[in-house]
Design an enzyme around this catalytic site. Structure first.
Site, short mmCIF file in Angstrom:
data_model
loop_
_atom_site.label_atom_id
_atom_site.label_comp_id
_atom_site.label_asym_id
_atom_site.label_seq_id
_atom_site.Cartn_x
_atom_site.Cartn_y
_atom_site.Cartn_z
N LYS A 45 0.83 -1.20 0.00
CA LYS A 45 0.00 0.00 0.00
C LYS A 45 0.87 1.25 0.00
O LYS A 45 1.89 1.31 0.68
CB LYS A 45 -0.92 -0.01 1.23
CG LYS A 45 -1.94 1.09 1.22
CD LYS A 45 -2.97 0.88 2.30
CE LYS A 45 -3.99 2.02 2.21
NZ LYS A 45 -4.99 1.93 3.25
N SER A 132 -10.68 8.64 4.91
CA SER A 132 -9.37 9.28 4.72
C SER A 132 -9.26 9.83 3.29
O SER A 132 -8.70 10.90 3.07
CB SER A 132 -8.25 8.28 5.00
OG SER A 132 -8.26 7.93 6.37
#
Length: 176
Positions: A45, A132
């Protein structure tokens, strides 16, 4: 007779932390004796914030919660939970897409270790839509993020995301 302490783990990327995350942490801290908030490290990620910055934000946002411990780990969440003798993994669920992911994760975790259960907390109404990614998008379009992140972290989050955006823009322009 000594009562058993109930230990929970709340994992996430927290990239960046939002008021939705803080809401879940606060509510969990009232339910469980100890809550480990785990800034998960996934090597595949791409994070906007470093692990250290994510831990810093979590510590700043929860400094008034004595039973909350902030850590980071690149191990499987279930293994982290085991290492802390946790009985519960806390998950937040906002919508049907979260449900599909969470039920799969729950079944997978349960098949590995049936002694660690999953505890779902739904967001408060004010945080139902918050993510987010939405915070990053608001910053990209110069919108106010103060209603959505801890007040003490507004400038830190905004500056870091703007800095990353400028870095990626410079890289993109250099390709031409």
């Amino acid at each position: 007779m000594e009562t058993k302490k109930v230990i929970a783990v709340y994992p996430g990327s927290f990239d960046p932390i939002s008021n939705g995350h803080v809401d879940i942490i606060r509510r969990a801290s009232k339910i469980f004796d100890t809550v480990y908030v785990l800034a998960s490290v996934n090597p595949v990620k791409n994070y906007c914030f470093t692990t250290e910055e994510r831990v810093f934000m979590l510590k700043e946002a929860t400094k008034d919660l004595p039973n909350v411990i902030i850590e980071a780990s690149d191990s499987l969440v279930l293994n982290f939970a085991r290492s802390k003798n946790a009985q519960v993994i806390i998950r937040g669920m906002r919508n049907i897409m979260d449900y599909q992911n969470e039920i799969t994760l729950f079944q997978f975790n349960r098949s590995i270790d049936c002694n660690i259960d999953t505890f779902i907390l739904f967001p408060s109404t004010d945080n139902l839509f918050l993510s987010s990614s939405s915070i990053k998008e608001l910053i990209k379009f110069d919108s106010d993020i103060s209603p959505y992140v801890p007040k003490t972290l507004v400038d830190f989050i905004k500056d870091k995301i703007k800095k990353n955006e400028n870095k990626w823009l410079a890289i993109s322009l250099s390709l031409f």
